[in-house]
Design a protein around this motif. Sequence first.
Motif, short mmCIF file in Angstrom:
data_model
loop_
_atom_site.label_atom_id
_atom_site.label_comp_id
_atom_site.label_asym_id
_atom_site.label_seq_id
_atom_site.Cartn_x
_atom_site.Cartn_y
_atom_site.Cartn_z
N VAL A 155 1.00 -1.23 -0.07
CA VAL A 155 -0.61 0.30 -0.07
C VAL A 155 0.92 1.22 -0.34
CG1 VAL A 155 -1.50 0.97 1.46
CG2 VAL A 155 -2.03 -1.45 1.87
N ASN A 156 1.01 2.36 -0.33
CA ASN A 156 0.95 3.67 -0.86
C ASN A 156 -0.20 5.05 0.27
OD1 ASN A 156 3.34 5.86 -0.11
ND2 ASN A 156 2.84 6.64 -2.96
N GLN A 157 -0.13 4.92 1.26
CA GLN A 157 -1.12 6.59 1.84
C GLN A 157 -0.28 7.76 1.62
OE1 GLN A 157 -2.34 7.77 6.25
NE2 GLN A 157 -3.14 5.43 5.52
N VAL A 158 -1.46 8.56 0.28
CA VAL A 158 -0.82 9.66 0.10
C VAL A 158 -1.70 10.62 0.58
CG1 VAL A 158 0.97 8.38 -1.81
CG2 VAL A 158 -1.88 9.17 -2.41
N GLU A 159 -1.44 11.88 0.76
CA GLU A 159 -2.66 13.13 0.73
C GLU A 159 -3.43 13.08 -1.07
OE1 GLU A 159 -3.59 17.28 1.43
OE2 GLU A 159 -1.63 16.94 0.69
N TRP A 160 -4.43 12.52 -0.97
CA TRP A 160 -5.32 12.65 -1.97
C TRP A 160 -6.92 13.03 -1.89
CZ3 TRP A 160 -3.71 10.89 -6.67
CH2 TRP A 160 -4.29 10.20 -7.84
N SER A 161 -7.89 13.54 -2.81
CA SER A 161 -8.88 14.16 -3.48
C SER A 161 -9.21 14.71 -4.75
CB SER A 161 -9.20 15.38 -1.77
OG SER A 161 -8.42 16.33 -2.80
N PRO A 162 -10.77 14.92 -4.85
CA PRO A 162 -10.75 15.42 -6.35
C PRO A 162 -9.85 16.77 -7.09
CG PRO A 162 -13.00 14.89 -5.52
CD PRO A 162 -12.06 14.71 -4.08
N LEU A 163 -9.31 17.10 -5.89
CA LEU A 163 -8.62 18.15 -6.35
C LEU A 163 -7.07 18.23 -6.56
CD1 LEU A 163 -10.06 20.60 -3.50
CD2 LEU A 163 -10.57 20.73 -5.42
N LEU A 164 -7.00 16.41 -6.23
CA LEU A 164 -5.64 16.43 -6.09
C LEU A 164 -5.20 15.49 -7.19
CD1 LEU A 164 -4.13 16.80 -2.62
CD2 LEU A 164 -3.82 17.86 -4.00
N PHE A 165 -6.12 14.88 -7.76
CA PHE A 165 -6.88 13.80 -8.35
C PHE A 165 -5.89 13.38 -9.62
CE2 PHE A 165 -8.60 11.55 -12.38
CZ PHE A 165 -7.87 10.33 -11.78
N ASP A 166 -4.88 12.13 -10.02
CA ASP A 166 -4.12 12.41 -11.36
C ASP A 166 -4.45 11.62 -11.86
OD1 ASP A 166 -1.86 13.57 -12.72
OD2 ASP A 166 -0.34 12.14 -12.16
N ALA A 167 -3.90 11.20 -12.76
CA ALA A 167 -4.74 9.64 -13.75
C ALA A 167 -3.73 8.83 -13.62
CB ALA A 167 -5.18 9.81 -14.66
N GLY A 168 -2.23 9.50 -14.19
CA GLY A 168 -1.11 9.09 -14.27
C GLY A 168 -0.74 8.59 -12.95
N THR A 169 -0.86 8.74 -11.85
CA THR A 169 -0.23 8.28 -10.73
C THR A 169 -1.22 7.05 -9.75
OG1 THR A 169 0.01 10.35 -9.84
CG2 THR A 169 -0.75 9.05 -8.00
N VAL A 170 -2.61 6.81 -10.37
CA VAL A 170 -3.62 5.78 -9.96
C VAL A 170 -2.73 5.07 -10.53
CG1 VAL A 170 -5.70 5.11 -10.65
CG2 VAL A 170 -6.10 7.20 -9.93
N ALA A 171 -2.18 5.35 -12.23
CA ALA A 171 -1.81 4.54 -13.09
C ALA A 171 -0.52 3.07 -12.71
CB ALA A 171 -1.55 5.03 -14.46
N ALA A 172 0.04 4.53 -12.15
CA ALA A 172 1.69 4.26 -11.83
C ALA A 172 1.44 3.61 -10.86
CB ALA A 172 2.59 4.95 -11.19
N HIS A 173 0.58 3.28 -9.94
CA HIS A 173 0.24 2.72 -8.76
C HIS A 173 -0.61 0.64 -9.72
CE1 HIS A 173 1.29 5.68 -6.35
NE2 HIS A 173 0.95 4.97 -4.98
N ARG A 174 -1.32 0.96 -10.10
CA ARG A 174 -1.77 -0.06 -10.77
C ARG A 174 -1.06 -0.82 -11.25
NH1 ARG A 174 -8.15 2.80 -12.02
NH2 ARG A 174 -8.75 2.35 -9.75
N GLU A 175 -0.03 0.00 -11.84
CA GLU A 175 1.02 -1.30 -13.24
C GLU A 175 2.28 -2.20 -11.92
OE1 GLU A 175 2.83 1.85 -14.74
OE2 GLU A 175 1.60 2.20 -16.32
#
Length: 264
Positions: free
Chosen positions: A163-183
């Motif tokens: 797991v990686n716990q990071v500050e997150w909300s719609p205002l911080l949404f970044d599809a690249g960050t989501v993809a990097a974790h899923r990869e």
Amino acid sequence: MAETPDVPTETAALPNGGAMPLLGFGTWQLRGDDAVRATGAALEAGYRHLDTATMYRNEAEVGRALAESGVAREEVFVTTKCPPDRADRALDTLRASLEQLRTDHVDLWLVHWPVGGAGRDVELWQRFVEAQQEGLAREVGVSNYDPALIDEVTDATGVRPAVNQVEWSPLLFDAGTVAAHRERDVVLEGYSTLKGGTLEHPTVVGIAERLGRTPAQVLVRWHVQHGIVVIPKSANPDRIRANADVGGFELSADDVAALDALGG
């Protein structure tokens, strides 16, 4: 709001076969009797995931609330975190956490933030791997890491953070960050979701009003539909219950896209 919260049941799969509830209860800044009461209220409302940390100085209160709740330990996913300034005594820090939490293991132990300095993050991660091997933590992970640092500790030890716990909300949404974790097959977990102006943002408020929900419920539901863990925190029992009452509705694809766009 329903008398009994409709708590979402979705979970994230973890490397050792465990399941991490996407909804958790955050305890940052909750201290003393407030921490006991709020954690107890969360468990009564149906939360089955508690998030604490050594630096929160409330592990004993969280442990007490769990022990007094009547909810079986094995039904609750417990996370705590180790501050990097205790890197040289990490395992002793975890053992102290376990004593405070009144348990022989945590379900997830996180590095609270990067240590910094050549090789020091790898050295600390090796202690985390040892803790997992000893059965003190079923899963180990990190917080506030970027993908490059996740790769560094994974490559050095052969064990990737769960797991990686990071500050997150719609205002911080970044599809690249989501993809990097899923990869990397690393579960993304968000904190401070209800801060930073998210509750007052016109897009969030507009969706909430149209659906007859609170802005906080919209934000929690947005995480769940993305498969991202969310740990809302409150000391108010009514808000604690309301924040969990998100299992009975869904955001439309257009609503999710509108929220995602806030991060642009």
